[in-house]
Design an enzyme around this catalytic site. Structure first.
Site, PDB file in Angstrom:
ATOM      1  N   HIS A   1     -22.159 124.190 -35.765  1.00  0.00           N
ATOM      2  CA  HIS A   1     -21.396 124.421 -34.593  1.00  0.00           C
ATOM      3  C   HIS A   1     -19.987 124.056 -34.390  1.00  0.00           C
ATOM      4  CE1 HIS A   1     -25.297 125.255 -32.896  1.00  0.00           C
ATOM      5  NE2 HIS A   1     -25.861 124.171 -33.210  1.00  0.00           N
ATOM      6  N   GLN A  21     -25.850 120.044 -37.242  1.00  0.00           N
ATOM      7  CA  GLN A  21     -25.575 120.828 -35.933  1.00  0.00           C
ATOM      8  C   GLN A  21     -24.642 119.913 -35.169  1.00  0.00           C
ATOM      9  OE1 GLN A  21     -29.303 122.158 -33.929  1.00  0.00           O
ATOM     10  NE2 GLN A  21     -30.230 120.737 -35.360  1.00  0.00           N
ATOM     11  N   ASN A  22     -24.182 119.035 -35.615  1.00  0.00           N
ATOM     12  CA  ASN A  22     -23.156 117.917 -35.051  1.00  0.00           C
ATOM     13  C   ASN A  22     -21.883 118.383 -35.354  1.00  0.00           C
ATOM     14  OD1 ASN A  22     -25.551 116.438 -34.621  1.00  0.00           O
ATOM     15  ND2 ASN A  22     -24.989 114.835 -36.278  1.00  0.00           N
ATOM     16  N   TYR A  45     -13.833 117.731 -23.412  1.00  0.00           N
ATOM     17  CA  TYR A  45     -13.737 117.653 -24.630  1.00  0.00           C
ATOM     18  C   TYR A  45     -12.703 116.647 -25.231  1.00  0.00           C
ATOM     19  CZ  TYR A  45     -16.801 121.532 -25.651  1.00  0.00           C
ATOM     20  OH  TYR A  45     -17.705 122.354 -25.876  1.00  0.00           O
ATOM     21  N   CYS A  84      -3.863 133.807 -29.041  1.00  0.00           N
ATOM     22  CA  CYS A  84      -3.483 134.275 -30.152  1.00  0.00           C
ATOM     23  C   CYS A  84      -4.719 135.289 -30.769  1.00  0.00           C
ATOM     24  CB  CYS A  84      -3.371 133.214 -31.181  1.00  0.00           C
ATOM     25  SG  CYS A  84      -1.953 132.028 -30.861  1.00  0.00           S
ATOM     26  N   CYS A 124      -5.940 128.645 -30.256  1.00  0.00           N
ATOM     27  CA  CYS A 124      -5.099 129.039 -29.215  1.00  0.00           C
ATOM     28  C   CYS A 124      -5.905 130.107 -28.669  1.00  0.00           C
ATOM     29  CB  CYS A 124      -3.877 129.465 -29.606  1.00  0.00           C
ATOM     30  SG  CYS A 124      -2.951 130.423 -28.211  1.00  0.00           S
TER      31      CYS A 124
END
Length: 158
Positions: free
Chosen positions: A147, A102-103, A68, A158, A155
């Site tokens: 999305h 959707q991006n 990511y 959490c 986190c």
């Protein structure tokens, strides 16, 4: 023939009370954002199950974070293209326009923010001249992201 179709589309859009614009990877591809399934698509080199699922994160969080992070670094070099800007201009200047994407790249959000600044400036000038609208261009047509965003994290503890 093409000119007639364009004129017909312009007329139809002009008369419409509600417009839904749904976008996917194709709109951002022109900005340099890699797609998932097209030529050179991310899923041609990687398996979605190994990178983009909660199970993948539980199995190897470092790999998922790195992937990511790489995606964010690629997208950070991209800018909204003409399609993003045209959609944003329509959405910020006309009620009844809903943009759904959707991006996860944030390019619709960026184009919308830029268009909203221009719309606010134009509305302010119009109000000073005695005209204007009561619509808030910042909210008018703000994109809905199905999305989420590459830039929204939370986190896991959490």
């Amino acid at each position: 023939m093409l000119r007639d179709l364009i004129d017909q589309a312009r007329t139809t859009i002009g008369r419409a009370q509600h417009i839904l614009i749904l976008t996917g990877a194709g709109v951002s591809q022109a900005s340099g954002v890699p797609t998932f399934r097209g030529q050179g698509g991310l899923w041609r080199e990687h398996r979605a199950e190994s990178l983009a699922t909660p199970e993948a994160f539980a199995r190897d969080p470092r790999l998922v974070w790195e992937w990511y992070g790489w995606r964010r670094s690629v997208v950070a070099r991209c800018a909204p293209n003409a399609a993003h800007h045209a959609i944003a201009r329509l959405a910020t200047t006309r009620a009844g326009v809903t943009v759904v994407t959707q991006n996860v790249d944030g390019l619709h959000d960026l184009a919308h923010a830029q268009a909203a600044v221009l719309a606010r400036a134009q509305a302010g000038a119009s109000e000073r001249l005695g005209g204007g609208s009561h619509d808030d261009p910042q909210e008018l047509g703000a994109p809905i992201t199905l999305h989420g965003s590459l830039y929204s994290m939370r986190c896991t503890a959490c």
